[in-house]
Design a protein around this motif. Structure first.
Motif, short mmCIF file in Angstrom:
data_model
loop_
_atom_site.label_atom_id
_atom_site.label_comp_id
_atom_site.label_asym_id
_atom_site.label_seq_id
_atom_site.Cartn_x
_atom_site.Cartn_y
_atom_site.Cartn_z
N LEU A 20 51.55 48.51 30.75
CA LEU A 20 51.46 49.85 31.34
C LEU A 20 52.29 49.99 32.61
CD1 LEU A 20 47.61 50.37 30.88
CD2 LEU A 20 49.45 51.00 29.31
N VAL A 21 53.34 49.18 32.74
CA VAL A 21 54.14 49.22 33.96
C VAL A 21 54.86 50.55 34.10
CG1 VAL A 21 56.00 48.10 35.23
CG2 VAL A 21 54.36 46.72 33.98
N ASP A 22 55.34 51.12 33.00
CA ASP A 22 56.01 52.42 33.08
C ASP A 22 55.06 53.48 33.61
OD1 ASP A 22 58.36 51.36 32.12
OD2 ASP A 22 58.00 51.96 30.05
N ALA A 23 53.80 53.43 33.20
CA ALA A 23 52.83 54.40 33.69
C ALA A 23 52.58 54.21 35.18
CB ALA A 23 51.52 54.28 32.91
N LEU A 24 52.47 52.96 35.62
CA LEU A 24 52.28 52.69 37.04
C LEU A 24 53.47 53.19 37.85
CD1 LEU A 24 50.81 49.09 36.76
CD2 LEU A 24 49.59 51.10 37.64
N ALA A 25 54.68 52.96 37.35
CA ALA A 25 55.88 53.43 38.05
C ALA A 25 55.91 54.95 38.13
CB ALA A 25 57.13 52.90 37.35
N ASP A 26 55.49 55.62 37.07
CA ASP A 26 55.43 57.08 37.11
C ASP A 26 54.44 57.57 38.15
OD1 ASP A 26 57.35 57.53 35.22
OD2 ASP A 26 55.96 58.02 33.59
N ARG A 27 53.29 56.92 38.22
CA ARG A 27 52.30 57.34 39.22
C ARG A 27 52.86 57.16 40.64
NH1 ARG A 27 50.15 60.34 35.79
NH2 ARG A 27 48.23 59.72 34.71
N LEU A 28 53.64 56.12 40.85
CA LEU A 28 54.29 55.93 42.16
C LEU A 28 55.23 57.09 42.46
CD1 LEU A 28 55.29 52.17 42.53
CD2 LEU A 28 53.54 53.44 43.79
N ARG A 29 56.07 57.42 41.49
CA ARG A 29 57.03 58.51 41.71
C ARG A 29 56.32 59.83 41.96
NH1 ARG A 29 60.05 55.48 37.81
NH2 ARG A 29 58.99 56.54 36.08
N GLU A 30 55.26 60.08 41.22
CA GLU A 30 54.51 61.32 41.42
C GLU A 30 53.91 61.40 42.82
OE1 GLU A 30 53.14 61.36 36.71
OE2 GLU A 30 51.67 61.00 38.30
N ALA A 31 53.57 60.25 43.39
CA ALA A 31 52.98 60.22 44.74
C ALA A 31 54.04 60.39 45.83
CB ALA A 31 52.24 58.91 44.95
N GLY A 32 55.30 60.34 45.45
CA GLY A 32 56.37 60.50 46.43
C GLY A 32 56.80 59.22 47.09
N ALA A 33 56.58 58.09 46.42
CA ALA A 33 57.01 56.80 46.98
C ALA A 33 58.52 56.73 47.02
CB ALA A 33 56.45 55.66 46.13
N GLY A 34 59.05 56.36 48.16
CA GLY A 34 60.48 56.23 48.31
C GLY A 34 60.91 54.77 48.32
N ALA A 35 62.20 54.58 48.57
CA ALA A 35 62.76 53.23 48.52
C ALA A 35 62.22 52.34 49.64
CB ALA A 35 64.28 53.31 48.60
N GLU A 36 61.71 52.92 50.72
CA GLU A 36 61.21 52.13 51.84
C GLU A 36 59.70 51.90 51.76
OE1 GLU A 36 62.51 54.23 55.29
OE2 GLU A 36 64.55 53.42 55.18
N ALA A 37 59.11 52.26 50.63
CA ALA A 37 57.66 52.12 50.49
C ALA A 37 57.28 50.70 50.11
CB ALA A 37 57.13 53.09 49.44
N GLY A 38 56.08 50.33 50.46
CA GLY A 38 55.44 49.13 49.94
C GLY A 38 54.20 49.55 49.19
N VAL A 39 53.90 48.87 48.12
CA VAL A 39 52.81 49.29 47.22
C VAL A 39 51.63 48.34 47.34
CG1 VAL A 39 52.16 49.74 44.84
CG2 VAL A 39 54.47 50.30 45.63
N LEU A 40 50.48 48.90 47.63
CA LEU A 40 49.23 48.16 47.56
C LEU A 40 48.55 48.57 46.26
CD1 LEU A 40 47.38 46.22 49.36
CD2 LEU A 40 45.96 48.28 49.58
N MET A 41 48.64 47.71 45.27
CA MET A 41 48.01 47.98 43.98
C MET A 41 46.63 47.34 43.97
SD MET A 41 49.53 47.17 40.18
CE MET A 41 48.52 45.86 39.50
N TYR A 42 45.61 48.11 43.59
CA TYR A 42 44.25 47.58 43.61
C TYR A 42 43.59 47.71 42.25
CZ TYR A 42 44.03 52.41 45.45
OH TYR A 42 44.24 53.74 45.66
N ALA A 43 43.03 46.58 41.82
CA ALA A 43 42.31 46.49 40.55
C ALA A 43 40.85 46.21 40.85
CB ALA A 43 42.92 45.40 39.69
N VAL A 44 40.02 46.18 39.79
CA VAL A 44 38.59 46.04 40.02
C VAL A 44 38.23 44.64 40.51
CG1 VAL A 44 38.16 45.53 37.59
CG2 VAL A 44 36.30 46.40 39.02
N GLY A 45 38.83 43.60 39.93
CA GLY A 45 38.43 42.23 40.24
C GLY A 45 37.45 41.71 39.21
N SER A 46 37.59 40.44 38.86
CA SER A 46 36.77 39.86 37.79
C SER A 46 36.29 38.48 38.19
CB SER A 46 37.61 39.76 36.50
OG SER A 46 36.92 39.05 35.50
N SER A 47 35.19 38.05 37.58
CA SER A 47 34.74 36.67 37.75
C SER A 47 35.62 35.70 36.97
CB SER A 47 33.28 36.53 37.27
OG SER A 47 33.16 36.92 35.91
N ASP A 48 36.43 36.24 36.06
CA ASP A 48 37.37 35.44 35.27
C ASP A 48 38.74 35.51 35.93
OD1 ASP A 48 39.17 34.43 33.34
OD2 ASP A 48 37.81 34.98 31.71
#
Length: 241
Positions: free
Chosen positions: A105-133
């Motif tokens: 789903l990397v293409d979808a994640l990249a689209d969500r970044l573009r929709e948010a207005g992320a530019g070339a100087e942005a850094g991305v904090l990606m957050y997931a739920v977290g698992s015991s595994d």
């Protein structure tokens, strides 16, 4: 054939609304099959109840876990429920596909970044739920690395259930982004839906842009349709034959 989409469930009504929208989009993508939705917990209908209903049709059922991590729920909870349904309905043919997150789903994640207005100087904090595994968490980290390669920006991955005391893990990730040259932070939820866990992280990012969750992005729907189209394993067919 029938397709059963299985989501975790949440007390937050936004989650059920989101996955219902996903189910409806998959139905449009696969008008030739019956597509239903069930939950592991916290929402109705539950997996076992829907399988009981599908068993009446005596058609093969493909179960697609709407999970982004391949952890306890996909490796243990869901298989136990499927085995119980097979015992109740010996003629039922049911097979579980890999989790939705296996598609990347990397293409979808990249689209969500573009929709948010992320530019070339942005850094991305990606957050997931977290698992015991830890294997599940490693998969999320790989998604972050793939996104960094695709978008050409630094990406740090944190887990909403593992932020540490005083959010030390999040602070360390933000420090690494700044050291990598990020002048602005974009929060990117690796979640299908907004909810309490996404908000837990976002409250700690008051000055950041925040992207939308994956929800019913076309790449998400395409991935589900592709998973549902996988042939049932020969071992499953042989056991039911």
């Amino acid at each position: 054939m029938s397709v059963l989409l299985v989501a975790h469930g949440s007390r937050d009504p936004r989650f059920a609304a989101t996955v219902t929208g996903i189910r409806d989009a998959v139905r449009r993508g696969r008008p030739d099959v019956r597509v239903e939705l069930a939950y592991l917990d916290l929402n109705a209908p539950l997996v076992g109840d829907v399988l009981d209903d599908l068993a009446v049709d005596v058609e093969p059922v493909t179960v697609v876990p709407l999970l982004l991590g391949d952890g306890y729920h996909s490796r243990f909870d869901l298989p136990v429920l499927l085995d119980a349904a097979r015992r109740r309905h010996p003629a039922l043919t049911v097979a579980q596909t890999p989790v939705l997150g296996s598609a990347g789903l990397v293409d979808a994640l990249a689209d969500r970044l573009r929709e948010a207005g992320a530019g070339a100087e942005a850094g991305v904090l990606m957050y997931a739920v977290g698992s015991s595994d830890e294997r599940s968490d490693d998969a999320a980290r790989r998604r972050g690395a793939e996104l960094a390669d695709l978008a050409g920006v630094p990406v740090e991955v944190v887990f909403a259930t593992k932020l540490g005391e005083d959010a030390v893990e999040l602070d360390a990730a933000l420090t690494r982004l700044r050291r990598a040259g990020a002048r602005r932070v974009v929060g990117l939820p690796y979640f299908l839906s907004p909810g309490l866990l996404t908000e837990r992280v976002e409250r700690l990012l008051p000055d950041a842009l925040v992207a939308q969750p994956l929800a019913d992005h076309p790449a998400v729907i395409s991935a589900i349709v592709d998973l549902a189209a996988q042939p049932l394993p020969p071992s499953i067919l042989a056991r039911s034959g």
